[in-house]
Design an enzyme around this catalytic site. Structure first.
Site, PDB file in Angstrom:
ATOM      1  N   PHE A 228       5.802  -0.099   1.288  1.00  0.00           N
ATOM      2  CA  PHE A 228       4.523   0.036   2.004  1.00  0.00           C
ATOM      3  C   PHE A 228       4.559  -0.103  -0.040  1.00  0.00           C
ATOM      4  CE2 PHE A 228       5.475   1.946   5.328  1.00  0.00           C
ATOM      5  CZ  PHE A 228       3.969   0.654   6.138  1.00  0.00           C
ATOM      6  N   ASP A 250       5.886  -4.518   0.510  1.00  0.00           N
ATOM      7  CA  ASP A 250       4.290  -4.767   0.637  1.00  0.00           C
ATOM      8  C   ASP A 250       4.178  -6.234   1.040  1.00  0.00           C
ATOM      9  OD1 ASP A 250       2.593  -2.514  -0.285  1.00  0.00           O
ATOM     10  OD2 ASP A 250       1.413  -4.076  -0.512  1.00  0.00           O
ATOM     11  N   ASP A 300       5.995   5.280   1.781  1.00  0.00           N
ATOM     12  CA  ASP A 300       4.596   5.552   1.337  1.00  0.00           C
ATOM     13  C   ASP A 300       3.201   5.131   2.131  1.00  0.00           C
ATOM     14  OD1 ASP A 300       2.544   6.963  -0.219  1.00  0.00           O
ATOM     15  OD2 ASP A 300       2.591   6.257  -1.402  1.00  0.00           O
ATOM     16  N   CYS A 340      -0.167  11.077   3.760  1.00  0.00           N
ATOM     17  CA  CYS A 340      -2.031  11.008   3.028  1.00  0.00           C
ATOM     18  C   CYS A 340      -3.024  11.500   4.462  1.00  0.00           C
ATOM     19  CB  CYS A 340      -1.772   9.381   2.331  1.00  0.00           C
ATOM     20  SG  CYS A 340      -2.298   8.421   2.805  1.00  0.00           S
TER      21      CYS A 340
END
Length: 396
Positions: A228, A250, A300, A340
């Site tokens: 990512f 990605d 991430d 996150c």
């Protein structure tokens, strides 16, 4: 009659602890006719004054508190005081002079509910996510213009969460002239390209700054897989730290193009870099099936849960990618893994990663606990401000 809300008995407890949210179920009655974003006085059931906040008739968070000081008016001077205090806090952080991209205002944690302001060189990017923030847009821009006359001001309120406040997503230039995009910010001695118009969030993931630096400690002479990767921040740090090989993976070709440019503008050796356009979930399995392995893997991913109903699916998603990542780590390798999702608390995230290790048939040791950079502070009375959790693990 002044606009005010009176709380249900017992619902004043959170405000007495300085939590800045009043939920719709906590309101006994509304006096007056407050409109969207209007300032209302907040009273306990027994008439005690508790605070002054912004009214949002369509949101479950019905009032967001501007001030707990009865003598403090909600006006341009209040906005200015909050911003000046936030800037002073950023100026005092270690290494503040070595970065040109940082979070200036972190919403509730800086006493400005719904207002996020990031600074990229001489561009201020604002995200106004609440009814109160939206109502004070013009005043906010005027105050910022006085405090930062050299800066252009750009709005990136182009997020669906505004619809919960009865607002439409919006973006555009509010003041000055925007430099050509992308532009390079400086961070820990590196240059990183940012596009404030089309980039994620306000243009870049400033909250990962310290974690990008932390990751470089594990990268020297190692083969690194940056999952990512977006525009390759972690990968750029790894290359700069002397990684033997860095694979940036990605799903976005434009993001990978910027990742390549980030390596180039820092004079890094592109022969040690690979840029793979792929669905990371599928790619990890392909690497496993191919028997390909790495010394360091960085996970991430984007936010997996926007609401509580999505949390079980998010848990499964985090477990899956961590399990497969561990399976393709060489013994003694390092996994740097992040969440996150604000609804994912740190203890639950650690449990998910631990379960992933069991399912992967590996043993893992926690080396470091990682979090958002300190220019993204967490108000002591606002635990919701803690959203970025990370673990550095040695995997055997």
């Amino acid at each position: 009659m002044q606009n005010s809300v009176v709380l249900v008995k017992g619902r004043e407890k959170s405000l007495l602890r300085r939590h800045p949210w009043v939920f719709s179920k906590g309101i006994k009655r509304v006096d007056g006719k407050p409109g969207v974003g209007d300032t209302v006085e907040i009273f306990a059931h027994d008439g005690r004054w508790l605070g002054r906040g912004a009214y949002s008739p369509q949101s479950q968070i019905r009032v967001r508190v501007w001030t707990f000081n009865q003598d403090e008016a909600v006006d341009a001077r209040m906005l200015r005081r909050r911003i000046e205090r936030a800037q002073a806090g950023r100026d005092s952080l270690p290494g503040a002079g070595s970065v040109t991209g940082y979070r200036l205002v972190a919403a509730e944690s800086d006493g400005l509910p719904g207002i996020t302001i990031d600074r990229f060189n001489d561009v201020l990017v604002c995200q106004l996510l609440s009814a109160g923030a939206d109502a004070w847009r013009d005043t906010l821009v005027a105050v910022l213009g006085e405090l930062y006359p050299q800066c252009a001001i750009y709005e990136r309120s182009d997020v669906d969460v505004r619809k919960k406040e009865g607002l439409q997503p919006t973006s555009g230039l509010l003041r000055g002239e925007l430099p050509e995009q992308p532009m390079a910010i400086e961070e820990n001695g590196l240059k990183l390209l940012v596009n404030v118009v089309t980039g994620h969030k306000t243009g870049y993931y400033l909250d990962q700054r310290d974690n990008r630096l932390a990751s470089s400690r594990y990268a020297k002479d190692q083969e690194v897989l940056n999952c990512f990767s977006y525009t390759g921040g972690f990968g750029t740090y790894a290359l700069n730290a002397g990684a033997a090989k860095v694979v940036n993976a990605d799903v976005s070709a434009p993001a990978l193009a910027l990742a390549r440019q980030n390596a180039e503008i820092n004079g890094l050796d592109l022969s040690r870099a690979e840029f793979v356009e792929a669905d990371v979930f599928k790619l990890l399995r392909e690497y496993r099936d191919q028997g390909r392995s790495f010394d360091v893997i960085i996970l991430d991913p984007p936010k997996f849960a926007d609401n509580k109903a999505q949390l079980p699916g998010a848990c499964r998603g985090y477990k899956d990618i961590n399990m497969v990542a561990m399976q393709i780590l060489r013994p003694g390798g390092v996994l740097l893994t992040y969440s996150c999702s604000g609804l994912m608390d740190a203890s639950l995230f650690q449990k998910i990663v631990a379960d992933a290790a069991v399912d992967a048939g590996r043993e893992a040791q926690i080396l470091e606990r990682l979090s958002q950079s300190p220019d993204h502070p967490i108000g002591s009375a606002f635990p919701e401000g803690f959203y970025l959790k990370g673990l550095a693990l040695r995997v055997w």
